[in-house]
Design a protein around this motif. Structure first.
Motif, PDB file in Angstrom:
ATOM      1  N   LYS A  50      98.240  61.990  52.373  1.00 54.97           N
ATOM      2  CA  LYS A  50      99.834  61.440  53.040  1.00 54.97           C
ATOM      3  C   LYS A  50     100.671  61.267  51.950  1.00 54.97           C
ATOM      4  O   LYS A  50     100.491  60.429  50.794  1.00 54.97           O
ATOM      5  N   LEU A  51     101.808  62.167  51.838  1.00 54.90           N
ATOM      6  CA  LEU A  51     102.758  62.045  51.031  1.00 54.90           C
ATOM      7  C   LEU A  51     104.089  62.516  51.465  1.00 54.90           C
ATOM      8  O   LEU A  51     104.331  63.002  52.848  1.00 54.90           O
ATOM      9  N   LYS A  52     105.188  62.120  50.755  1.00 56.21           N
ATOM     10  CA  LYS A  52     106.475  62.506  51.199  1.00 56.21           C
ATOM     11  C   LYS A  52     107.170  63.195  49.971  1.00 56.21           C
ATOM     12  O   LYS A  52     107.142  62.531  48.794  1.00 56.21           O
ATOM     13  N   GLY A  53     107.405  64.638  50.110  1.00 60.27           N
ATOM     14  CA  GLY A  53     107.926  65.340  49.001  1.00 60.27           C
ATOM     15  C   GLY A  53     109.367  65.564  49.344  1.00 60.27           C
ATOM     16  O   GLY A  53     110.106  65.009  50.050  1.00 60.27           O
ATOM     17  N   ASP A  54     109.849  66.531  48.331  1.00 56.31           N
ATOM     18  CA  ASP A  54     111.320  66.888  48.370  1.00 56.31           C
ATOM     19  C   ASP A  54     111.824  68.147  48.837  1.00 56.31           C
ATOM     20  O   ASP A  54     112.686  68.724  48.500  1.00 56.31           O
ATOM     21  N   GLY A  55     110.724  68.801  49.616  1.00 53.54           N
ATOM     22  CA  GLY A  55     111.055  70.408  50.026  1.00 53.54           C
ATOM     23  C   GLY A  55     110.521  71.336  48.979  1.00 53.54           C
ATOM     24  O   GLY A  55     110.646  72.563  49.510  1.00 53.54           O
ATOM     25  N   LYS A  56     109.865  70.947  48.004  1.00 53.33           N
ATOM     26  CA  LYS A  56     109.409  71.836  46.971  1.00 53.33           C
ATOM     27  C   LYS A  56     107.798  72.226  47.153  1.00 53.33           C
ATOM     28  O   LYS A  56     107.200  71.393  47.913  1.00 53.33           O
ATOM     29  N   THR A  57     107.593  73.084  46.540  1.00 51.96           N
ATOM     30  CA  THR A  57     105.984  73.579  46.754  1.00 51.96           C
ATOM     31  C   THR A  57     105.157  72.933  45.412  1.00 51.96           C
ATOM     32  O   THR A  57     105.810  73.060  44.458  1.00 51.96           O
ATOM     33  N   TYR A  58     103.969  72.336  45.781  1.00 53.81           N
ATOM     34  CA  TYR A  58     103.179  71.778  44.980  1.00 53.81           C
ATOM     35  C   TYR A  58     101.831  72.379  44.873  1.00 53.81           C
ATOM     36  O   TYR A  58     101.693  73.077  45.852  1.00 53.81           O
ATOM     37  N   GLN A  59     101.138  72.127  43.833  1.00 57.05           N
ATOM     38  CA  GLN A  59      99.594  72.760  43.991  1.00 57.05           C
ATOM     39  C   GLN A  59      98.665  71.321  44.008  1.00 57.05           C
ATOM     40  O   GLN A  59      98.921  70.461  43.076  1.00 57.05           O
ATOM     41  N   PHE A  60      97.835  71.194  44.808  1.00 54.41           N
ATOM     42  CA  PHE A  60      96.776  70.313  44.675  1.00 54.41           C
ATOM     43  C   PHE A  60      95.489  70.839  44.213  1.00 54.41           C
ATOM     44  O   PHE A  60      95.196  72.083  44.446  1.00 54.41           O
ATOM     45  N   ARG A  61      94.904  70.260  43.149  1.00 51.87           N
ATOM     46  CA  ARG A  61      93.926  70.915  42.291  1.00 51.87           C
ATOM     47  C   ARG A  61      92.544  69.684  42.176  1.00 51.87           C
ATOM     48  O   ARG A  61      92.824  68.748  42.183  1.00 51.87           O
ATOM     49  N   ILE A  62      91.605  70.477  42.087  1.00 50.14           N
ATOM     50  CA  ILE A  62      90.225  69.646  42.004  1.00 50.14           C
ATOM     51  C   ILE A  62      89.524  70.253  40.839  1.00 50.14           C
ATOM     52  O   ILE A  62      89.398  71.565  40.761  1.00 50.14           O
ATOM     53  N   LYS A  63      88.852  69.442  40.173  1.00 49.06           N
ATOM     54  CA  LYS A  63      87.920  69.918  39.136  1.00 49.06           C
ATOM     55  C   LYS A  63      86.395  69.299  39.466  1.00 49.06           C
ATOM     56  O   LYS A  63      86.565  68.046  39.842  1.00 49.06           O
ATOM     57  N   THR A  64      85.510  70.263  39.397  1.00 48.92           N
ATOM     58  CA  THR A  64      84.029  69.552  39.731  1.00 48.92           C
ATOM     59  C   THR A  64      83.510  68.744  38.639  1.00 48.92           C
ATOM     60  O   THR A  64      82.917  67.642  38.973  1.00 48.92           O
ATOM     61  N   ASN A  65      84.107  69.227  37.287  1.00 47.98           N
ATOM     62  CA  ASN A  65      83.814  68.475  36.059  1.00 47.98           C
ATOM     63  C   ASN A  65      84.986  68.388  35.455  1.00 47.98           C
ATOM     64  O   ASN A  65      85.558  69.320  35.241  1.00 47.98           O
ATOM     65  N   ASP A  66      85.311  67.056  34.999  1.00 42.96           N
ATOM     66  CA  ASP A  66      86.385  67.037  34.010  1.00 42.96           C
ATOM     67  C   ASP A  66      86.749  67.860  32.877  1.00 42.96           C
ATOM     68  O   ASP A  66      87.856  68.440  32.495  1.00 42.96           O
ATOM     69  N   SER A  67      85.585  68.311  32.300  1.00 38.82           N
ATOM     70  CA  SER A  67      85.410  69.216  31.168  1.00 38.82           C
ATOM     71  C   SER A  67      85.678  70.611  31.555  1.00 38.82           C
ATOM     72  O   SER A  67      85.723  71.441  30.681  1.00 38.82           O
ATOM     73  N   ASP A  68      85.550  71.111  32.948  1.00 42.81           N
ATOM     74  CA  ASP A  68      85.915  72.541  33.105  1.00 42.81           C
ATOM     75  C   ASP A  68      87.338  72.883  32.765  1.00 42.81           C
ATOM     76  O   ASP A  68      88.201  72.429  32.846  1.00 42.81           O
ATOM     77  N   TYR A  69      87.157  74.411  32.282  1.00 36.72           N
ATOM     78  CA  TYR A  69      88.385  74.926  31.808  1.00 36.72           C
ATOM     79  C   TYR A  69      89.298  75.349  33.076  1.00 36.72           C
ATOM     80  O   TYR A  69      90.506  75.347  33.089  1.00 36.72           O
ATOM     81  N   TYR A  70      88.732  75.500  34.114  1.00 37.11           N
ATOM     82  CA  TYR A  70      89.654  75.966  35.232  1.00 37.11           C
ATOM     83  C   TYR A  70      89.413  74.906  36.395  1.00 37.11           C
ATOM     84  O   TYR A  70      88.791  74.059  36.454  1.00 37.11           O
ATOM     85  N   SER A  71      90.353  74.887  37.400  1.00 37.27           N
ATOM     86  CA  SER A  71      90.557  73.992  38.466  1.00 37.27           C
ATOM     87  C   SER A  71      90.408  74.930  39.851  1.00 37.27           C
ATOM     88  O   SER A  71      90.807  76.216  39.818  1.00 37.27           O
ATOM     89  N   TYR A  72      90.103  74.421  40.819  1.00 34.18           N
ATOM     90  CA  TYR A  72      90.411  74.826  42.121  1.00 34.18           C
ATOM     91  C   TYR A  72      91.774  74.408  42.688  1.00 34.18           C
ATOM     92  O   TYR A  72      92.032  73.347  42.773  1.00 34.18           O
ATOM     93  N   ILE A  73      92.553  75.463  43.303  1.00 32.68           N
ATOM     94  CA  ILE A  73      93.770  74.961  43.618  1.00 32.68           C
ATOM     95  C   ILE A  73      94.334  75.270  45.019  1.00 32.68           C
ATOM     96  O   ILE A  73      93.819  76.324  45.487  1.00 32.68           O
TER      97      ILE A  73
END
Length: 160
Positions: free
Chosen positions: A74-97
């Protein structure tokens, strides 16, 4: 499962800003709890010095998410595009976006796990999408390849 529900007394110690200054850029993001008790991620993205992003990250102990299939924010933005990101492990070099676009009003953004692709430094990796087994980090990133002010107000983040 609630990953975070903001209020005026929220402990934000595990939330941190990562700006492109780590790579020489000049973007400036900040994070506070606003007068309404919501998380407020705001600032300015600058392309100067090869910059171009600001990110808000939240780290926590490993959570088993295998019985869930999506994130709802639940959020309120400014009309811009963002990415939501997840890492399975904090130390992973990549994210799922997964990119999402805000509309200036309060929204419920639903992000199915299987739509989140792996990426590193803005490049999609040739690997399977997020398997939805565990998570240690979530993040919001803005980096639309232009100079722009931004403002994203976050109420809660849940898994369903």
């Amino acid at each position: 499962m609630t990953l975070f529900n903001f209020n005026s007394k929220s402990n934000t110690n595990n939330w941190r800003i990562v700006n492109d200054v780590v790579m020489g850029g000049r973007s400036n993001g900040e994070f506070t709890i606003n007068k309404n008790g919501n998380g407020l991620f705001k600032g300015y993205v600058s392309l100067e010095n090869n910059g171009g992003f600001s990110m808000l990250q939240y780290t926590f102990d490993t959570k088993d998410v295998s019985r869930f299939s999506k994130t709802i924010i639940k959020l309120k933005g400014d009309g811009k595009t963002y990415q939501f990101r997840i890492k399975t492990n904090d130390s992973d070099y990549y994210s799922y976006i997964k990119p999402f676009t805000t509309n200036g009003e309060w929204q419920l953004i639903e992000i199915p796990f299987n739509t989140m692709h792996p990426a590193f430094r803005g490049r999609k990796l040739d690997a399977p999408n997020y398997p939805g087994k565990q998570v240690e980090l979530i993040a919001f990133l803005i980096g639309n390849k232009k100079n722009e002010a931004f403002k994203l107000e976050i109420d809660k983040i849940i898994l369903k």
